[in-house]
Scaffold this motif. Structure first.
Motif, PDB file in Angstrom:
ATOM      1  N   UNK A  57       0.831  -1.201   0.000  1.00  0.00           N
ATOM      2  CA  UNK A  57       0.000   0.000   0.000  1.00  0.00           C
ATOM      3  C   UNK A  57       0.868   1.255   0.000  1.00  0.00           C
ATOM      4  N   UNK A  58       1.933   1.220   0.785  1.00  0.00           N
ATOM      5  CA  UNK A  58       2.810   2.389   0.860  1.00  0.00           C
ATOM      6  C   UNK A  58       3.443   2.700  -0.491  1.00  0.00           C
ATOM      7  N   UNK A  59       3.624   1.651  -1.291  1.00  0.00           N
ATOM      8  CA  UNK A  59       4.245   1.838  -2.603  1.00  0.00           C
ATOM      9  C   UNK A  59       3.227   1.959  -3.727  1.00  0.00           C
TER      10      UNK A  59
ATOM     11  N   UNK B 207      -7.700   5.117  -3.120  1.00  0.00           N
ATOM     12  CA  UNK B 207      -9.035   4.503  -3.128  1.00  0.00           C
ATOM     13  C   UNK B 207      -9.569   4.401  -1.703  1.00  0.00           C
ATOM     14  N   UNK B 208      -8.740   3.890  -0.804  1.00  0.00           N
ATOM     15  CA  UNK B 208      -9.167   3.749   0.591  1.00  0.00           C
ATOM     16  C   UNK B 208      -9.341   5.122   1.242  1.00  0.00           C
ATOM     17  N   UNK B 209      -8.445   6.036   0.910  1.00  0.00           N
ATOM     18  CA  UNK B 209      -8.511   7.378   1.493  1.00  0.00           C
ATOM     19  C   UNK B 209      -9.819   8.079   1.111  1.00  0.00           C
ATOM     20  N   UNK B 210     -10.182   8.023  -0.164  1.00  0.00           N
ATOM     21  CA  UNK B 210     -11.400   8.722  -0.599  1.00  0.00           C
ATOM     22  C   UNK B 210     -12.658   8.021  -0.100  1.00  0.00           C
ATOM     23  N   UNK B 211     -12.588   6.713   0.086  1.00  0.00           N
ATOM     24  CA  UNK B 211     -13.716   6.010   0.709  1.00  0.00           C
ATOM     25  C   UNK B 211     -13.892   6.490   2.146  1.00  0.00           C
ATOM     26  N   UNK B 212     -12.776   6.685   2.847  1.00  0.00           N
ATOM     27  CA  UNK B 212     -12.831   7.210   4.208  1.00  0.00           C
ATOM     28  C   UNK B 212     -13.377   8.629   4.249  1.00  0.00           C
ATOM     29  N   UNK B 213     -12.952   9.459   3.306  1.00  0.00           N
ATOM     30  CA  UNK B 213     -13.457  10.829   3.224  1.00  0.00           C
ATOM     31  C   UNK B 213     -14.972  10.828   3.020  1.00  0.00           C
TER      32      UNK B 213
ATOM     33  N   UNK C  62      -6.524   4.818   5.684  1.00  0.00           N
ATOM     34  CA  UNK C  62      -5.270   4.187   5.238  1.00  0.00           C
ATOM     35  C   UNK C  62      -4.067   4.627   6.050  1.00  0.00           C
ATOM     36  N   UNK C  63      -4.184   5.760   6.752  1.00  0.00           N
ATOM     37  CA  UNK C  63      -3.062   6.213   7.567  1.00  0.00           C
ATOM     38  C   UNK C  63      -2.752   5.237   8.690  1.00  0.00           C
ATOM     39  N   UNK C  64      -3.765   4.492   9.142  1.00  0.00           N
ATOM     40  CA  UNK C  64      -3.528   3.508  10.191  1.00  0.00           C
ATOM     41  C   UNK C  64      -2.638   2.369   9.704  1.00  0.00           C
TER      42      UNK C  64
END
Length: 209
Positions: free
Chosen positions: A61-63, A70-76, A125-127
């Motif tokens: 994921x980091x790379x 995708x995960x970030x915008x789902x969280x938003x 995703x930051x977690x």
């Protein structure tokens, strides 16, 4: 357990974020039991991130900017969804019909609490990146039992999260009666939490890997 790990975990967990704020909102709106259930849900939401870190998938994921986004915008989107629900409820945050201890709340209400709590942390995703960077700092990654030791530290982090979030939820429930009998304060508090979730959504939206 390393003292520095314990202190760092407490500081990170106690710092208000989306999970902590959701737990506080649950305690205010539905009582002590809901606050505790929210704490359980937020803690369970950590499990997938820990699993990704232990399996090495966090490195993928980091790379992978696309997967992260995708995960970030789902969280938003989910944070904004919750903010909209709080904003449009003119009754206020603590106006639900459940009793102070939450004993009269329906199963559906509590099911919704734990679902939302899990998703709040799951869609962050930051977690995953946090565990990927954080846990190896306290483990000899070259040791044969490094994965097992990281799993133990992850479990300890989850325990700390549950204890602190439970305290947040229970503390919020204690002021619930004060808020409920003051409609204006109650309504403004609900709007305030809604705006806070919008701010968190914006911060997540502008976060880079």
């Amino acid at each position: 357990m390393d003292t520095s790990f314990l202190v760092t975990s407490i500081v990170i967990t106690a710092t208000p974020g989306s999970g902590a704020l959701f737990t506080i909102a649950a305690g205010l709106s539905r009582g002590v039991r809901a606050g505790i259930i929210a704490a359980v849900g937020c803690t369970l939401g950590i499990v997938p991130h820990l699993a990704l870190a232990l399996s090495g998938a966090a490195a993928v994921m980091a790379a992978n900017p696309v997967l992260f986004d995708v995960i970030r915008w789902a969280g938003v989107a989910y944070l904004l969804y919750m903010a909209w629900g709080m904003w449009r409820d003119d009754r206020g945050l603590a106006a639900s019909s459940e009793t102070k201890d939450g004993s009269a709340a329906s199963g559906m209400s509590f099911g919704r609490v734990i679902r939302d709590a899990v998703l709040v942390n799951l869609l962050n995703p930051k977690l995953t990146i946090f565990f990927f960077v954080f846990l190896p700092m306290f483990v000899d990654v070259d040791a044969s039992d490094s994965v097992l030791r990281m799993a133990g530290l992850g479990a300890a982090f989850m325990g700390i999260t549950f204890v602190i979030f439970t305290a947040y939820g229970a503390g919020a429930a204690r002021v619930r009666d004060f808020v409920r009998v003051r409609p204006t304060v109650n309504r403004l508090l609900g709007r305030g939490f809604a705006l806070t979730f919008v701010v968190l959504a914006v911060l997540l939206a502008i976060t880079s890997q």
